[in-house]
Design a protein around this motif. Structure first.
Motif, PDB file in Angstrom:
ATOM      1  N   LEU A 154       0.819  -1.220   0.000  1.00 10.90           N
ATOM      2  CA  LEU A 154       0.000   0.000   0.000  1.00 10.90           C
ATOM      3  C   LEU A 154       0.853   1.270   0.000  1.00 10.90           C
ATOM      4  CD1 LEU A 154      -2.852   1.288   0.254  1.00 10.90           C
ATOM      5  CD2 LEU A 154      -2.590   1.161   2.730  1.00 10.90           C
ATOM      6  N   ALA A 155       2.018   1.211   0.592  1.00  7.62           N
ATOM      7  CA  ALA A 155       2.787   2.444   0.837  1.00  7.62           C
ATOM      8  C   ALA A 155       3.253   3.100  -0.446  1.00  7.62           C
ATOM      9  CB  ALA A 155       3.977   2.120   1.731  1.00  7.62           C
ATOM     10  N   HIS A 156       3.982   2.390  -1.307  1.00  3.83           N
ATOM     11  CA  HIS A 156       4.575   3.016  -2.504  1.00  3.83           C
ATOM     12  C   HIS A 156       4.381   2.184  -3.765  1.00  3.83           C
ATOM     13  CE1 HIS A 156       6.853   4.427   1.003  1.00  3.83           C
ATOM     14  NE2 HIS A 156       6.821   5.582   0.378  1.00  3.83           N
ATOM     15  N   THR A 157       3.769   0.998  -3.647  1.00  2.26           N
ATOM     16  CA  THR A 157       3.750   0.071  -4.774  1.00  2.26           C
ATOM     17  C   THR A 157       2.422   0.068  -5.519  1.00  2.26           C
ATOM     18  OG1 THR A 157       5.153  -1.312  -3.366  1.00  2.26           O
ATOM     19  CG2 THR A 157       4.302  -2.305  -5.409  1.00  2.26           C
ATOM     20  N   ALA A 158       1.342  -0.196  -4.787  1.00  2.24           N
ATOM     21  CA  ALA A 158       0.026  -0.348  -5.431  1.00  2.24           C
ATOM     22  C   ALA A 158      -0.483   0.992  -5.943  1.00  2.24           C
ATOM     23  CB  ALA A 158      -0.969  -0.929  -4.426  1.00  2.24           C
ATOM     24  N   ASN A 159      -1.198   0.946  -7.069  1.00  3.09           N
ATOM     25  CA  ASN A 159      -1.904   2.161  -7.521  1.00  3.09           C
ATOM     26  C   ASN A 159      -3.424   1.987  -7.430  1.00  3.09           C
ATOM     27  OD1 ASN A 159      -2.029   0.359  -9.622  1.00  3.09           O
ATOM     28  ND2 ASN A 159      -1.030   1.702 -11.125  1.00  3.09           N
ATOM     29  N   TYR A 160      -3.839   0.781  -7.073  1.00  5.58           N
ATOM     30  CA  TYR A 160      -5.259   0.529  -6.797  1.00  5.58           C
ATOM     31  C   TYR A 160      -5.358  -0.289  -5.516  1.00  5.58           C
ATOM     32  CZ  TYR A 160      -6.741   2.191 -11.396  1.00  5.58           C
ATOM     33  OH  TYR A 160      -6.998   2.983 -12.486  1.00  5.58           O
ATOM     34  N   CYS A 161      -6.494  -0.223  -4.865  1.00  8.45           N
ATOM     35  CA  CYS A 161      -6.691  -1.145  -3.742  1.00  8.45           C
ATOM     36  C   CYS A 161      -8.173  -1.389  -3.506  1.00  8.45           C
ATOM     37  CB  CYS A 161      -5.994  -0.674  -2.481  1.00  8.45           C
ATOM     38  SG  CYS A 161      -6.699   0.690  -1.613  1.00  8.45           S
ATOM     39  N   ILE A 162      -8.415  -2.551  -2.935  1.00 12.52           N
ATOM     40  CA  ILE A 162      -9.768  -2.856  -2.453  1.00 12.52           C
ATOM     41  C   ILE A 162      -9.843  -2.213  -1.071  1.00 12.52           C
ATOM     42  CG2 ILE A 162     -11.392  -4.649  -1.760  1.00 12.52           C
ATOM     43  CD1 ILE A 162     -10.719  -4.829  -4.716  1.00 12.52           C
ATOM     44  N   VAL A 163     -10.753  -1.294  -0.892  1.00 14.18           N
ATOM     45  CA  VAL A 163     -10.947  -0.668   0.423  1.00 14.18           C
ATOM     46  C   VAL A 163     -12.219  -1.240   1.037  1.00 14.18           C
ATOM     47  CG1 VAL A 163     -11.418   1.496   1.645  1.00 14.18           C
ATOM     48  CG2 VAL A 163      -9.751   1.454  -0.232  1.00 14.18           C
ATOM     49  N   MET A 164     -12.074  -1.820   2.209  1.00 15.29           N
ATOM     50  CA  MET A 164     -13.251  -2.297   2.951  1.00 15.29           C
ATOM     51  C   MET A 164     -13.730  -1.123   3.806  1.00 15.29           C
ATOM     52  SD  MET A 164     -13.636  -5.361   1.883  1.00 15.29           S
ATOM     53  CE  MET A 164     -14.583  -6.391   3.021  1.00 15.29           C
ATOM     54  N   ALA A 165     -14.899  -0.565   3.462  1.00 12.48           N
ATOM     55  CA  ALA A 165     -15.384   0.658   4.122  1.00 12.48           C
ATOM     56  C   ALA A 165     -16.832   0.493   4.548  1.00 12.48           C
ATOM     57  CB  ALA A 165     -15.244   1.847   3.169  1.00 12.48           C
ATOM     58  N   ARG A 166     -17.194   1.344   5.524  1.00 15.60           N
ATOM     59  CA  ARG A 166     -18.572   1.308   6.010  1.00 15.60           C
ATOM     60  C   ARG A 166     -19.451   2.140   5.076  1.00 15.60           C
ATOM     61  NH1 ARG A 166     -20.758  -0.144  10.286  1.00 15.60           N
ATOM     62  NH2 ARG A 166     -18.782  -0.547  11.326  1.00 15.60           N
ATOM     63  N   ARG A 184      -3.263   5.990  -6.755  1.00 17.80           N
ATOM     64  CA  ARG A 184      -2.154   6.734  -7.346  1.00 17.80           C
ATOM     65  C   ARG A 184      -2.426   6.952  -8.833  1.00 17.80           C
ATOM     66  NH1 ARG A 184       2.685   7.166  -4.504  1.00 17.80           N
ATOM     67  NH2 ARG A 184       2.706   6.075  -2.495  1.00 17.80           N
ATOM     68  N   ASP A 185      -1.894   8.065  -9.345  1.00 17.73           N
ATOM     69  CA  ASP A 185      -1.992   8.375 -10.770  1.00 17.73           C
ATOM     70  C   ASP A 185      -1.214   7.303 -11.557  1.00 17.73           C
ATOM     71  OD1 ASP A 185      -2.321  10.977 -12.811  1.00 17.73           O
ATOM     72  OD2 ASP A 185      -0.695   9.555 -13.278  1.00 17.73           O
ATOM     73  N   GLU A 186      -1.820   6.791 -12.628  1.00 18.06           N
ATOM     74  CA  GLU A 186      -1.186   5.683 -13.350  1.00 18.06           C
ATOM     75  C   GLU A 186       0.057   6.125 -14.116  1.00 18.06           C
ATOM     76  OE1 GLU A 186      -3.490   2.825 -15.508  1.00 18.06           O
ATOM     77  OE2 GLU A 186      -5.244   3.049 -14.206  1.00 18.06           O
ATOM     78  N   GLU A 187       0.184   7.417 -14.364  1.00 19.52           N
ATOM     79  CA  GLU A 187       1.373   7.911 -15.072  1.00 19.52           C
ATOM     80  C   GLU A 187       2.455   8.348 -14.095  1.00 19.52           C
ATOM     81  OE1 GLU A 187       0.497   6.547 -18.297  1.00 19.52           O
ATOM     82  OE2 GLU A 187       2.316   7.805 -18.243  1.00 19.52           O
ATOM     83  N   THR A 188       2.052   9.209 -13.159  1.00 16.65           N
ATOM     84  CA  THR A 188       3.058   9.817 -12.260  1.00 16.65           C
ATOM     85  C   THR A 188       3.247   9.016 -10.979  1.00 16.65           C
ATOM     86  OG1 THR A 188       1.392  11.093 -11.084  1.00 16.65           O
ATOM     87  CG2 THR A 188       2.330  12.092 -13.104  1.00 16.65           C
ATOM     88  N   HIS A 189       2.270   8.152 -10.665  1.00 15.17           N
ATOM     89  CA  HIS A 189       2.272   7.370  -9.415  1.00 15.17           C
ATOM     90  C   HIS A 189       2.084   8.257  -8.184  1.00 15.17           C
ATOM     91  CE1 HIS A 189       2.494   3.330  -7.887  1.00 15.17           C
ATOM     92  NE2 HIS A 189       3.456   3.590  -7.046  1.00 15.17           N
ATOM     93  N   MET A 190       1.772   9.543  -8.430  1.00 16.17           N
ATOM     94  CA  MET A 190       1.508  10.421  -7.288  1.00 16.17           C
ATOM     95  C   MET A 190       0.179  10.025  -6.629  1.00 16.17           C
ATOM     96  SD  MET A 190       3.722  12.629  -6.471  1.00 16.17           S
ATOM     97  CE  MET A 190       2.816  13.970  -5.642  1.00 16.17           C
ATOM     98  N   PRO A 191       0.075  10.103  -5.296  1.00 17.35           N
ATOM     99  CA  PRO A 191      -1.217   9.863  -4.648  1.00 17.35           C
ATOM    100  C   PRO A 191      -2.264  10.811  -5.219  1.00 17.35           C
ATOM    101  CG  PRO A 191       0.532   9.995  -3.014  1.00 17.35           C
ATOM    102  CD  PRO A 191       1.143  10.414  -4.319  1.00 17.35           C
ATOM    103  N   LEU A 192      -3.470  10.303  -5.444  1.00 19.81           N
ATOM    104  CA  LEU A 192      -4.529  11.142  -5.990  1.00 19.81           C
ATOM    105  C   LEU A 192      -4.990  12.160  -4.940  1.00 19.81           C
ATOM    106  CD1 LEU A 192      -6.661   8.557  -8.009  1.00 19.81           C
ATOM    107  CD2 LEU A 192      -4.816  10.068  -8.810  1.00 19.81           C
ATOM    108  N   PRO A 193      -5.638  13.227  -5.368  1.00 20.48           N
ATOM    109  CA  PRO A 193      -6.110  14.239  -4.423  1.00 20.48           C
ATOM    110  C   PRO A 193      -7.013  13.617  -3.351  1.00 20.48           C
ATOM    111  CG  PRO A 193      -6.364  15.017  -6.670  1.00 20.48           C
ATOM    112  CD  PRO A 193      -5.943  13.568  -6.765  1.00 20.48           C
ATOM    113  N   GLY A 194      -6.838  14.057  -2.118  1.00 16.71           N
ATOM    114  CA  GLY A 194      -7.678  13.552  -1.025  1.00 16.71           C
ATOM    115  C   GLY A 194      -7.226  12.197  -0.517  1.00 16.71           C
ATOM    116  N   ILE A 195      -6.012  11.810  -0.947  1.00 12.92           N
ATOM    117  CA  ILE A 195      -5.510  10.492  -0.520  1.00 12.92           C
ATOM    118  C   ILE A 195      -4.125  10.671   0.100  1.00 12.92           C
ATOM    119  CG2 ILE A 195      -4.593   8.285  -1.394  1.00 12.92           C
ATOM    120  CD1 ILE A 195      -6.988   8.082  -3.181  1.00 12.92           C
ATOM    121  N   LYS A 196      -3.967  10.176   1.337  1.00  9.70           N
ATOM    122  CA  LYS A 196      -2.677  10.270   2.037  1.00  9.70           C
ATOM    123  C   LYS A 196      -2.107   8.852   2.167  1.00  9.70           C
ATOM    124  CE  LYS A 196      -0.595  12.557   6.016  1.00  9.70           C
ATOM    125  NZ  LYS A 196      -0.766  12.527   7.468  1.00  9.70           N
ATOM    126  N   LEU A 197      -0.891   8.669   1.694  1.00  8.95           N
ATOM    127  CA  LEU A 197      -0.262   7.347   1.693  1.00  8.95           C
ATOM    128  C   LEU A 197       1.107   7.405   2.346  1.00  8.95           C
ATOM    129  CD1 LEU A 197      -1.029   6.321  -1.997  1.00  8.95           C
ATOM    130  CD2 LEU A 197      -1.847   5.105   0.024  1.00  8.95           C
TER     131      LEU A 197
END
Ligand SMILES: CC(C)(COP(=O)(O)OP(=O)(O)OC[C@H]1O[C@@H](n2cnc3c(N)ncnc32)[C@H](O)[C@@H]1OP(=O)(O)O)[C@@H](O)C(=O)NCCC(=O)NCCSC(=O)/C=C/CC(=O)O
Ligand SMILES: Cc1cc2nc3c(=O)[nH]c(=O)nc-3n(C[C@H](O)[C@H](O)[C@H](O)COP(=O)(O)OP(=O)(O)OC[C@H]3O[C@@H](n4cnc5c(N)ncnc54)[C@H](O)[C@@H]3O)c2cc1C
Length: 627
Positions: A154-166, A184-197
């Motif tokens: 999750l930290a620096h590798t994945a650009n997608y994830c299954i989130v288990m949420a309420r 994460r952005d598929e080109e830059t790998h930067m975390p998307l807006p509103g996402i802290k990793l």
């Protein structure tokens, strides 16, 4: 899957031992190798894989863990991200996401655990609030404890994830559901807006898995990102519940089953290392006029190691048996038949804990059996322990799972007492609950383990009922009795492990050559006898064993160790681990442990120069009293 092809990939095997890399370099090196490795294999998990292919997949986990001496940051992509798409996605969602995931166009993980909750899924705090105006879910982490924490990659590798949420709709909670989230952005790998990793830091093991944290600040995803096989949210916000809310827990059941086979492999690796080393290591001189013996000839050493061989076989047989049950229940679920899901859940909640408890303890025993050299990281026993002991906790902490199994056992027993039929792996609970006279045969001992389980379950149910009669609430009674509830689950799990190992071996015995059959059945005998002696208290209490029977059992155990000794090295060679996969100075096939220990020692950066610069900077002034 051609092992030779994998291991011949240029650059896959390290010349600089990972032990001497920094935390950051270890991660970067593991990414480099993961890309090399998966490019070659380019195969990911497919739920239609046969049990045998599943084993091969499991083999891949072994190869990766060996090549990395740890696990790959891609691990969750295969072990949970893809299985969740398969198990929780609609046909369209599977169609779209499986193609991208299998081609490794995207790398995913499974983000369920939070800083504040791992065990208690119904307590998860990450919010997914449906906005019918925009037909979106708003993902939000309201408090620090709601941050996802632990997911591998999750930290620096994945650009997608299954989130288990309420899931919230119009202020109402509809429980925990799976959401496909691009992080994460598929080109830059930067975390998307509103996402802290970020990364959660160094751990006992798993230091190349890139376990991370994830926080949301009102991050929006479209409605079609909720995996809607089991439950749906319609455009107008109508919630359509699934047939069983626990179907969203399906991936965890799958991984618990996978863990049983992983433990078989991990234990096989550790005992191969320890046993081969015990065959070359000579120490002490019990007979003055004879050379130092192989430490493998010490019966105490055989006691430490041979049970690990038998246990690896037992876990493997149980795992293959459990995979068959998993696949048949999965097919039933696909057609809406849920009857056998509770039994699969209860079995996984017994066998995952018992296999990880035993494997962790026995891998540590393998390390200890190698004396000082077992303490070297170049032996690869400590890392193997680190991988195994993690499985005690993840995918359902063992105590919690044993209590889950106890829940099913208590229900089964109470139902049985009321005349309801028992079925499947709990049917034996209706059997005779007394042993009139000790039967020391393999089948007799296994029957005694079943009686122990029956007696422990019935007595803990009585304790529960007495507590409730005394006025305790069911929850308080449950907590008060929980130590003996876990003991009852363990007894049930032990009875299952033993009887499945024996019955699966009996099925195979007919096609084995007589010499091979003899050796493998000796391991079954050793396994059953070992556990009868380990649980001699239970045997005394419930199975009418006498001190004479115990004496006989001890003598039989000693004879079995002696009988297995001539085949011990052959039995671990039969696990057929290549040196590159064992990745161990002590376990190499050629037995050149001392030379390899020295070769690895010389790779230490400290050995690059005879005098370290701290001598002139600190030591010399210090010794000259000038500091
Ligand atoms: C502890 C759990 C199961 C409790 O879940 P909860 O929703 O609170 O259920 P109850 O205890 O109230 O039980 C209700 C009912 O549901 C049945 N049930 C529970 N789980 C399942 C299941 N998976 N399948 C089928 N049925 C299930 C239960 O038997 C009860 O039935 P009754 O008939 O008795 O009413 C839950 O919180 C849990 O699973 N916690 C563990 C969390 C976990 O496993 N996390 C893993 C995260 S991913 C990870 O660790 C990855 C690691 C890395 C790697 O694997 O590589
Ligand atoms: C190496 C590693 C990798 C992981 N990878 C992932 C991942 O990829 N994705 C992910 O989502 N999670 C992951 N996890 C998290 C893992 O799933 C959780 O740590 C696990 O579910 C245990 O939950 P917890 O940490 O909250 O422990 P807790 O539940 O807080 O356990 C602490 C203690 O409380 C006890 N306890 C808790 N509940 C009860 C109860 N009801 N009755 C009795 N005792 C109880 C436990 O027995 C234990 O002794 C990983 C964890 C590890 C160690």
């Amino acid at each position: 899957m051609d092992e030779q092809k994998v291991l011949s990939i240029k650059g896959l095997l390290d010349d600089t031992p990972e032990e001497y890399l920094s935390h950051k370099e270890k991660y970067e090196n593991s990414i480099r190798k993961s890309v090399l490795f998966y490019k070659t294999l380019h195969s990911t998990e497919d739920e239609n894989m046969s049990v045998d292919e599943k084993t091969k997949l499991n083999f891949r986990n072994i190869v990766t863990s060996a090549i990395f001496k740890d696990n790959s940051p891609f691990m969750l992509h295969n072990s949970m991200f893809i299985p969740t798409i398969m198990g929780q996605g609609t046909d369209e969602q599977r169609e779209y996401w499986m193609k991208r995931a299998k081609n490794m166009e995207i790398i995913g993980t499974y983000a369920q655990t939070e800083l504040g909750h791992g065990t208690f899924i119904r307590g998860l705090e990450t919010q997914a609030t449906y906005d019918p105006d925009t037909e979106e879910f708003v993902l939000h982490s309201p408090v620090l404890s709601s941050y996802k924490w632990w997911p591998g990659g999750l930290a620096h590798t994945a650009n997608y994830c299954i989130v288990m949420a309420r899931l919230y709709i119009k202020g109402k909670s509809h429980g925990i559901h799976p959401f496909m989230v691009q992080i994460r952005d598929e080109e830059t790998h930067m975390p998307l807006p509103g996402i802290k990793l970020g990364e959660i830091g160094a751990k006992l093991g798993f230091n190349t898995v890139n376990n991370g944290f994830l926080g949301f600040e009102n991050h929006r995803i479209s409605r079609d990102r909720m995996l809607m096989k089991n439950a749906q949210v319609l455009k107008d916000g109508t919630f359509v519940a699934g047939s069983n809310s626990k179907l969203t827990y399906g991936t965890m059941v799958y991984v618990r089953v996978l863990i049983v086979s992983n433990m078989a492999n991990m234990l096989a690796k550790a005992v191969t290392i320890a046993l081969r080393y015990s065959a070359i290591r000579r120490q002490s001189q019990p007979k003055p006029d004879e050379p130092e013996p192989q430490i493998l000839d010490y019966v105490t050493q055989q006691h430490k190691l041979f049970i690990a061989i038998a246990s690896s076989h037992a876990f493997y047989m149980n795992a293959m048996w459990l995979w068959e049950i998993y696949y048949s229940v999965s097919l039933q679920l696909a057609s809406g038949k849920l009857d056998n899901l509770p039994e699969l859940h209860a079995l996984a909640c017994c066998l995952k804990p018992l296999s990880t408890i035993d494997a962790t303890a026995m891998i540590e025993k393998c390390r200890l059996a190698c004396g000082g050299h077992g303490y070297m990281l170049s032996a690869n026993l400590a890392q193997t322990y680190g991988l195994a002991t993690a499985a005690y906790t993840y995918e359902g902490e063992n105590t919690v799972l044993l209590l889950q199994a106890a829940r099913s056992l208590v229900k089964a027993w109470v139902g049985h007492v009321k005349g309801r039929p028992l079925k499947g792996t709990m049917a034996y609970l209706a059997g005779d609950s007394t042993v009139k006279a000790w039967d020391g045969s393999i089948d007799g001992i296994i029957q005694s383990f079943k009686v122990v389980a029956i007696r422990k379950i019935s007595s803990v149910v009585k304790i529960l009922q007495d507590y409730e009669k005394s006025g305790l609430s069911p929850e308080d009674a449950w907590n008060k009795a929980s130590v003996f509830l876990t003991a009852a689950s363990e007894a049930h799990g032990r009875a299952v492990l033993l009887s499945v190992y024996k019955s699966e071996m009996d099925k195979r015995a007919a096609v084995l050559s007589p010499p091979l059959r003899k050796v493998l059945l000796q391991l079954v005998d050793l396994y059953v006898t070992y556990w009868a002696l380990e649980k001699v208290g239970d045997m005394l209490l419930y199975a009418s064993i006498t001190d004479k029977d115990v004496d006989e059992l001890q003598r039989r155990y000693i004879e079995l160790l002696a009988a297995i000794r001539p085949n011990a090295v052959g039995l671990v060679d039969a696990f057929d681990f290549r040196d590159e996969i064992l990745n161990s100075t002590l376990g190499a096939y050629d037995g050149r442990a001392y030379e390899r220990l020295m070769e690895e020692a010389m790779k230490s950066p400290l050995n690059a120069e005879p005098v370290n610069q701290t001598f002139h900077k600190y030591l010399k002034p210090f010794m000259r009293g000038k500091l």
